[in-house]
Design a protein around this motif. Structure first.
Motif, PDB file in Angstrom:
ATOM      1  N   VAL A 100       2.004 -47.573   1.321  1.00  0.00           N
ATOM      2  CA  VAL A 100       2.003 -48.678  -0.223  1.00  0.00           C
ATOM      3  C   VAL A 100       0.841 -48.179  -1.246  1.00  0.00           C
ATOM      4  O   VAL A 100       0.704 -48.310  -2.017  1.00  0.00           O
ATOM      5  N   GLU A 101      -0.449 -47.125  -0.688  1.00  0.00           N
ATOM      6  CA  GLU A 101      -1.580 -46.953  -1.070  1.00  0.00           C
ATOM      7  C   GLU A 101      -1.255 -45.078  -1.662  1.00  0.00           C
ATOM      8  O   GLU A 101      -1.435 -44.638  -2.658  1.00  0.00           O
ATOM      9  N   GLY A 102      -0.713 -44.753  -0.218  1.00  0.00           N
ATOM     10  CA  GLY A 102      -0.744 -42.984  -0.402  1.00  0.00           C
ATOM     11  C   GLY A 102       0.948 -42.342  -1.314  1.00  0.00           C
ATOM     12  O   GLY A 102       0.599 -42.092  -2.423  1.00  0.00           O
ATOM     13  N   TRP A 103       1.615 -43.142  -1.427  1.00  0.00           N
ATOM     14  CA  TRP A 103       2.727 -43.345  -1.882  1.00  0.00           C
ATOM     15  C   TRP A 103       2.553 -43.350  -3.556  1.00  0.00           C
ATOM     16  O   TRP A 103       2.705 -42.495  -4.235  1.00  0.00           O
ATOM     17  N   THR A 104       1.644 -44.514  -3.696  1.00  0.00           N
ATOM     18  CA  THR A 104       1.722 -45.232  -4.948  1.00  0.00           C
ATOM     19  C   THR A 104       1.355 -44.083  -5.746  1.00  0.00           C
ATOM     20  O   THR A 104       0.730 -44.046  -6.668  1.00  0.00           O
ATOM     21  N   SER A 105      -0.430 -43.789  -4.652  1.00  0.00           N
ATOM     22  CA  SER A 105      -1.261 -42.042  -5.621  1.00  0.00           C
ATOM     23  C   SER A 105      -0.451 -41.337  -5.450  1.00  0.00           C
ATOM     24  O   SER A 105      -0.637 -40.621  -7.058  1.00  0.00           O
ATOM     25  N   TYR A 106       0.419 -40.970  -5.449  1.00  0.00           N
ATOM     26  CA  TYR A 106       0.874 -39.736  -6.034  1.00  0.00           C
ATOM     27  C   TYR A 106       2.522 -39.939  -6.691  1.00  0.00           C
ATOM     28  O   TYR A 106       2.163 -39.129  -7.536  1.00  0.00           O
ATOM     29  N   LEU A 107       3.052 -41.257  -6.612  1.00  0.00           N
ATOM     30  CA  LEU A 107       3.866 -41.380  -8.002  1.00  0.00           C
ATOM     31  C   LEU A 107       3.071 -42.121  -9.406  1.00  0.00           C
ATOM     32  O   LEU A 107       3.766 -41.469 -10.600  1.00  0.00           O
ATOM     33  N   ASP A 108       2.569 -42.191  -9.320  1.00  0.00           N
ATOM     34  CA  ASP A 108       1.870 -42.942 -10.287  1.00  0.00           C
ATOM     35  C   ASP A 108       1.596 -41.746 -11.298  1.00  0.00           C
ATOM     36  O   ASP A 108       2.129 -41.869 -12.134  1.00  0.00           O
ATOM     37  N   ASP A 109       0.457 -40.411 -10.596  1.00  0.00           N
ATOM     38  CA  ASP A 109       0.712 -39.770 -11.800  1.00  0.00           C
ATOM     39  C   ASP A 109       1.799 -38.400 -12.598  1.00  0.00           C
ATOM     40  O   ASP A 109       2.000 -38.434 -13.633  1.00  0.00           O
ATOM     41  N   LEU A 110       3.306 -38.403 -10.796  1.00  0.00           N
ATOM     42  CA  LEU A 110       4.359 -37.878 -11.722  1.00  0.00           C
ATOM     43  C   LEU A 110       4.765 -38.959 -12.757  1.00  0.00           C
ATOM     44  O   LEU A 110       5.815 -38.559 -13.650  1.00  0.00           O
ATOM     45  N   PHE A 111       4.095 -40.206 -12.767  1.00  0.00           N
ATOM     46  CA  PHE A 111       5.680 -41.343 -13.639  1.00  0.00           C
ATOM     47  C   PHE A 111       4.558 -40.859 -15.146  1.00  0.00           C
ATOM     48  O   PHE A 111       5.252 -41.151 -15.895  1.00  0.00           O
ATOM     49  N   VAL A 112       2.991 -40.347 -15.002  1.00  0.00           N
ATOM     50  CA  VAL A 112       2.689 -40.266 -16.047  1.00  0.00           C
ATOM     51  C   VAL A 112       3.250 -38.925 -16.947  1.00  0.00           C
ATOM     52  O   VAL A 112       3.829 -38.851 -18.054  1.00  0.00           O
TER      53      VAL A 112
END
Length: 569
Positions: free
Chosen positions: A295-307
């Motif tokens: 929930v949080e780990g994958w999101t914390s990686y993908l968030d910057d990749l989407f930026v």
């Protein structure tokens, strides 16, 4: 239907008056205010804000509400009644999770304010707001005249309410409406044109990855404060707490975009697709899960990749963000003592209740989860899964969105295996269950054009973290197995002098940084009103990871790098 009226006309005094009206049936009625809010895994006991509870029937006779544990009230009704319940809510805690009000605004989440009938959580509800003159309400719920409507209590509990004379900014994103609600931005150099442009780019990039946006309208409540930073996700909104510094330079702006991307990505990962343990919710007890690393780990990686993919950051700046994650993890002694699975399960008692020993015994499922997600992404790509981790997230979305059921960890591993990455699934299980370093990461990064090196962090290592308070310097953490761990220092000691020279609050870190490996430090400190002296020998500096793009990439590295950063198109 249960109908609420929230009177915010005394917001200046930091209180709300709530009236609740509904028909109750004969028997025992149990009302409660949630003890926690989804997305923030700590029992916050919101009932501590509630006072002046008054329950009356249609004859205006006062009925006794018996207090029970965890913000629950029981009423024993001899026959059916039309009840009117009034109470007051104190609003003095300014976070994205808690209620706050003053003469400039009122903010709360449904879970903070609305009592619910435990036996009727699935029934529709309505809310009416009474506001001071000149104020508006910003609530992302359907409206029928003066009433907002929620399909059930889960929806109402998840809804943030922002009230005040605010400026808002509405624009179209992918055929859907997005609205910023701004509070506290006066005097801050907030570039609203850039805000709209970059927000649209990030949301459209996420929408393209998941086949569209799962809402018709999205609210971003933006609280600009001197120091606060954080966010809380909702089904069709988020509240962001952002410091003034976010809007002063490009580094702060990138931090803001990462936070925005993270919270919006939760509309896919966490709010609609979730671990099986996180829904339906028990609002009075902990809802433990081992899978917050998803929930949080994958999101914390993908968030910057989407930026990155939205074109809001350069490749060099993105790699600096990745390096920051890796370095932060490498500085946490707790990575050798707690797995990311256990960190997920212990969120209720450890992550949200940090103490002086937290860095020594725990690891963050946000931080280590993000570094594991990076390794998993690269590993899956090397096994032939073109979109790596994003393909796994897309498959979770496809499989579990329509069913409404949550996933298990075993299903996550099996899904990655089925996508054609069995070695990655096996490695993921090892990474999430184990402790220590992710030894695979340097070689994985090299395959995508990233050089991994180590460089010394400063001139020497003390293993000592200090904080300043009122011009004084205190020991905050003594890091396990570091030089200071061999001394008499303990967290809470006041540091007075280094080698006989008084410690300056503004220069404490700089004073420690001047020592070299092998130097002996003599410290004078105060504990419980008495002076003490201790010594330790400064260790060689920690070697921290340093990442950089390789100057010459072969054809495979160049192709992999382009697909990783910019997508397969």
């Amino acid at each position: 239907m249960i109908h609420y009226v929230v009177d915010a006309r005394e917001a200046h005094a930091q209180r709300l008056h709530v009236t609740m009206r509904f028909a109750a049936h004969e028997g025992t009625l149990r009302l409660a205010l949630p003890a926690w809010i989804p997305g923030s895994y700590l029992l916050r006991e919101f009932s501590r804000y509630l006072s002046e509870l008054d329950v009356r029937n249609e004859q205006n006779e006062r009925l006794h509400a018996q207090r029970q544990p965890r913000g629950t009230f029981a009423l024993h009704l001899p026959h059916d009644h039309n009840l009117t319940i009034r109470y007051e809510v104190t609003c003095q805690e300014l976070t994205v999770r808690t209620p706050h009000a003053d003469h400039t605004h009122a903010f709360f989440n449904g879970a903070n304010v609305f009592l619910y009938d435990i036996a009727r959580q699935d029934q529709p509800l309505s809310v009416e707001l009474l506001l001071p003159a000149g104020w508006s309400s910003f609530v992302n719920l359907p409206r029928d005249g003066e009433r907002y409507r929620a399909a059930c209590y889960d929806v109402l509990a998840d809804t943030p309410f922002e009230l005040g004379p605010h400026r808002s900014l509405t624009f179209d994103v992918g055929g859907k409406s997005c609205r910023y609600v701004l509070w506290g931005e006066e005097g801050v150099p907030l570039d609203t044109a850039r805000l709209e442009r970059d927000t649209r780019a990030i949301i459209e990039t996420q929408a393209a990855a998941f086949g569209g946006l799962p809402y018709d309208h999205y609210d971003i409540i933006l609280h600009v404060t001197p120091t606060g930073r954080g966010g809380l996700e909702h089904l069709q909104a988020t509240t962001l707490a952002t410091p003034h510094s976010f809007f002063k330079d490009d580094k702060g702006w990138l931090d803001f975009l990462g936070l925005l991307s993270h919270e919006h990505l939760h509309v896919y990962n966490g709010k609609r697709v979730r671990p099986v343990e996180l829904g339906p919710f028990d609002y009075q007890e902990e809802n433990h899960t081992y899978a917050l690393w998803v929930v949080e780990g994958w999101t914390s990686y993908l968030d910057d990749l989407f930026v990155m993919r939205a074109g809001c950051v350069s490749e060099a700046a993105y790699l600096e963000v990745v390096q920051q994650h890796v370095r932060r993890l490498a500085a946490v002694p707790g990575r050798f003592h707690q797995s990311v699975r256990d960190a997920s399960f212990d969120a209720w008692t450890r992550l949200y209740r940090p103490d002086a020993n937290t860095p020594n015994r725990t690891v963050s499922y946000y931080l280590k989860g993000a570094v594991i997600a990076l390794a998993l992404d690269l590993s899956m790509r090397l096994e032939g899964v073109t979109e790596g981790l994003l393909a796994a997230m897309q498959e979770l979305w496809r499989r579990f969105l329509t069913t409404g059921a949550g996933y298990t960890e075993a299903e996550v591993f099996a899904l990655i295996d089925a996508l054609g990455a069995p070695a990655s699934a096996e490695a993921l299980q090892r990474w999430t269950e184990g402790v220590g370093e992710l030894d695979d990461l340097p070689e994985l990064l090299r395959a995508f054009g990233v050089a991994w090196d180590t460089t010394p962090s400063g001139q020497g290592y003390h293993g000592l973290v200090c904080r300043t308070e009122g011009g004084r310097v205190f020991v905050q953490h003594v890091l396990r197995d570091g030089p200071a761990d061999m001394s008499l220092l303990t967290p809470g000691d006041e540091l007075l002098a280094l080698d006989g020279r008084q410690v300056n609050a503004e220069g404490a870190d700089a004073s420690l940084a001047r020592y070299r490996a092998g130097d002996t430090v003599t410290l004078t400190f105060a504990r419980r009103g008495r002076l003490h002296t201790t010594h330790y020998e400064v260790a060689p500096p920690r070697m921290e990871p340093t990442l950089g793009w390789l100057e010459a990439l072969d054809e495979d590295q160049a192709r992999r790098k382009a697909t990783w950063l910019h997508g397969p198109g």
